[in-house]
Design a protein around this motif. Sequence first.
Motif, PDB file in Angstrom:
ATOM      1  N   LEU A   1       0.845  -1.337  -0.112  1.00  0.00           N
ATOM      2  CA  LEU A   1       0.063   0.019   0.034  1.00  0.00           C
ATOM      3  C   LEU A   1       1.121   1.207   0.025  1.00  0.00           C
ATOM      4  O   LEU A   1       1.606   1.588   0.948  1.00  0.00           O
ATOM      5  N   VAL A   2       0.706   2.142  -0.863  1.00  0.00           N
ATOM      6  CA  VAL A   2       1.859   3.254  -1.224  1.00  0.00           C
ATOM      7  C   VAL A   2       0.808   4.521  -1.375  1.00  0.00           C
ATOM      8  O   VAL A   2      -0.276   4.626  -1.891  1.00  0.00           O
ATOM      9  N   ARG A   3       1.351   5.452  -0.464  1.00  0.00           N
ATOM     10  CA  ARG A   3       0.540   6.757  -0.716  1.00  0.00           C
ATOM     11  C   ARG A   3       1.448   7.817  -1.493  1.00  0.00           C
ATOM     12  O   ARG A   3       2.681   7.837  -1.217  1.00  0.00           O
ATOM     13  N   ARG A   4       0.981   8.212  -2.422  1.00  0.00           N
ATOM     14  CA  ARG A   4       1.763   9.067  -3.436  1.00  0.00           C
ATOM     15  C   ARG A   4       0.829  10.514  -3.707  1.00  0.00           C
ATOM     16  O   ARG A   4      -0.042  10.291  -4.187  1.00  0.00           O
ATOM     17  N   GLU A   5       1.311  11.583  -3.439  1.00  0.00           N
ATOM     18  CA  GLU A   5       0.761  12.926  -3.700  1.00  0.00           C
ATOM     19  C   GLU A   5      -0.701  12.813  -3.072  1.00  0.00           C
ATOM     20  O   GLU A   5      -1.484  13.179  -3.689  1.00  0.00           O
ATOM     21  N   GLY A   6      -0.662  12.358  -1.937  1.00  0.00           N
ATOM     22  CA  GLY A   6      -2.002  12.363  -1.115  1.00  0.00           C
ATOM     23  C   GLY A   6      -3.211  11.402  -1.525  1.00  0.00           C
ATOM     24  O   GLY A   6      -4.117  11.158  -1.078  1.00  0.00           O
ATOM     25  N   MET A   7      -2.590  10.416  -2.531  1.00  0.00           N
ATOM     26  CA  MET A   7      -3.334   9.238  -2.943  1.00  0.00           C
ATOM     27  C   MET A   7      -3.083   8.069  -2.521  1.00  0.00           C
ATOM     28  O   MET A   7      -1.662   7.882  -2.505  1.00  0.00           O
ATOM     29  N   TRP A   8      -3.859   6.972  -2.429  1.00  0.00           N
ATOM     30  CA  TRP A   8      -3.426   5.627  -1.901  1.00  0.00           C
ATOM     31  C   TRP A   8      -3.512   4.714  -3.127  1.00  0.00           C
ATOM     32  O   TRP A   8      -4.429   4.496  -3.949  1.00  0.00           O
TER      33      TRP A   8
END
Length: 251
Positions: A35-42
């Motif tokens: 599970l990765v968080r990138r620029e406020g999105m998952w």
Amino acid sequence: MSIWTTAGRLRGIAFTGSAQQLALLARHRKGESDLVRREGMWFLHATVEVADVPITAPEGFLGVDLGIANIATLSDGIRHSGKALNAVRHRHRELRRRLQARATKSAKRLLKRRRRKEARFAADVNHRIAKQVVTEAERTGRGIALEDLQGIRDRVRLRKPQRVTLHSWSFHQLGAFIGYKAARAGVAVIHVDASYTSQQCSHCGHVDKKNRPDQETFSCTSCGFAEHADVNAARNIASRGAAGWAVSHAA
């Protein structure tokens, strides 16, 4: 999905994706996911394991010439123009230059975001080109012949603006995308030496620097054959692919 958190395990969390991604995940799910968080999105990075597809014996080869003016040119004459893409890359370079000159925290944050955006842009373009190349080869029962890009940055002699483009575009990524998409479709791929493909006549085989009077034109000084320079180079790559495949599979 279910995940471990500091508050314990959470179960039954919904996720979604494209219809193709969900179907692939349902058929070939394998191993753990991240599970990765990138620029406020998952984002859920899930692993799938797809069995190899037997390679179909090719009936000829589709040559692919990679370049600056045209990102990819096929031996059939189809050209994926780089004109609009070069304009976008030029805007990105100018914006990076201005942001780097500011050197503020906000400029550095924006610069980081722009780099990710440009990488996504390049990957999307390469995916679309790779899909079209593999689809055409599969439709016609041919293999794909690609240039061996090892050392291309040291081998190619270009003007300074073109050198910037050469170093900024992901030609290796495009080749990798074509390779894995071809493997999933059972399409043969072979890499050939691209030396002198731009100077060699695809009709008679004559090699001469004078065969290239300008960037776009090929005109053989021996037999008079004329063609778009990138198409001629792609045909040479296709011929070398057929010859290389015949030698490697002679037994």
